[in-house]
Design an enzyme around this catalytic site. Sequence first.
Site, PDB file in Angstrom:
ATOM      1  N   ARG A 204       1.026  -1.157  -0.060  1.00 53.10           N
ATOM      2  CA  ARG A 204       0.032   0.089   0.030  1.00 53.10           C
ATOM      3  C   ARG A 204       0.954   1.144  -0.065  1.00 53.10           C
ATOM      4  NH1 ARG A 204      -3.115  -2.911  -1.763  1.00 53.10           N
ATOM      5  NH2 ARG A 204      -5.429  -3.222  -0.957  1.00 53.10           N
ATOM      6  N   GLU A 233      -2.802   8.032  -3.963  1.00 59.70           N
ATOM      7  CA  GLU A 233      -3.410   7.450  -5.412  1.00 59.70           C
ATOM      8  C   GLU A 233      -4.739   7.613  -5.716  1.00 59.70           C
ATOM      9  OE1 GLU A 233      -3.837   2.613  -5.631  1.00 59.70           O
ATOM     10  OE2 GLU A 233      -1.751   3.176  -4.941  1.00 59.70           O
ATOM     11  N   HIS A 250      -0.523   0.495  -9.572  1.00 60.16           N
ATOM     12  CA  HIS A 250      -1.370  -0.514  -8.603  1.00 60.16           C
ATOM     13  C   HIS A 250      -2.117  -1.481  -9.613  1.00 60.16           C
ATOM     14  CE1 HIS A 250      -3.855  -0.867  -4.440  1.00 60.16           C
ATOM     15  NE2 HIS A 250      -3.411  -1.960  -5.305  1.00 60.16           N
TER      16      HIS A 250
END
Length: 368
Positions: A204, A233, A250
Amino acid sequence: MKIVADDKIPFLKGVLEPFFEMVYLPGGKIGPADVRDADALITRTRTRCDRALLAGSKVGFIATATIGFDHIDTAALRELGIDWTNAPGCNAASVAQYLACVLADFRIPLAGKTLGVVGVGNVGSRVVRVGEAFGMRVLQCDPPRAEREGGSRFRPLDELVAEADFLTFHVPLERGGGHPTFHLADAALLAAMKPGAVLINTSRGEVVDGSALKAALQAGSIGGAVLDVWEHEPEIDLELLELVRLGTPHIAGYSTDGKANGTAMSVQAVGRHFGVIEYTGWTPYSLPVPEQPLIRLDAALPESEQLSAACRASYDIRFDDAQLRADPAGFERQRGNYRIRREPPAYRIEGGAPVVRTALAKLGFQLA
Ligand SMILES: O=C(O)[C@H](O)[C@H](O)COP(=O)(O)O
């Protein structure tokens, strides 16, 4: 019974309709009015499942088709009496494939280099196997597991930081508790990294202090960074993107296989929760075959080139990196429209040096 589901969950449409009224919505836009009369939700990470969304709704069950569940306020759900489940391990092999491609992209002999794996759950364990397949010295750090299991398998974080040539993070995001991971990679950790070492984050974004990482990269005090996840993000730090060796939106866990696993685990969980036996063993029928399932390797090339060619043929990480650099504002769009990406077992290797073939077999590739 009504289920509201993220419209970006692949292989889901049409599956639950025989037993449920299904509503598909963009995950980030699912709001209180959408869920008020829903019995269950099937989400991915973009739906924040908290009191603000759920209080006063009929929702009794949430399945997230992801490994991570930091978007779920578990304390609020407990108080509201809502059961929930995630999909542990669903995309572990996909993240391992990403890591293999990152390491192979360096095109250096990896044998003897040290890989430090921080967080050795479903994903970290697969990444350990990648390092071992490449003949690397692998150091593992997992304080919660070390506490539970004891023994000498797990090493202290500072040992990994000091010794790893590649330091990769696979921890859940924890802001409190006994083992917080928020900004685990902070300025002090970065300063203590082995000179020339590379930091990799696919866990993360908030596990790494982005400002500190930027400063370390600008100062050249670490060898480089590879980021798949970012603080804040999809509004990512563009200066940081410029500085990283590889930057992706991601998608480390975005193999088609991994997404199918997440969907299957969620459908099965819905089946179990509502007692619909038809779904308790459900899996998608078949996954799309890669366009080029046969990978031919030239044994005359250096081994690191062969390894990198095979990894790149199964997943071209440089394509994702280039797309993000060309259009950083398209972060969510690139994720939403992600291409078909199959994991190594969908590919067969022909030719190549024996040592390379052995390494690739350990990564899951079939040998022709
Ligand atoms: O937690 C996970 O499973 C992964 O980070 C996954 O890639 C998240 O995907 P998303 O729900 O954001 O599409």
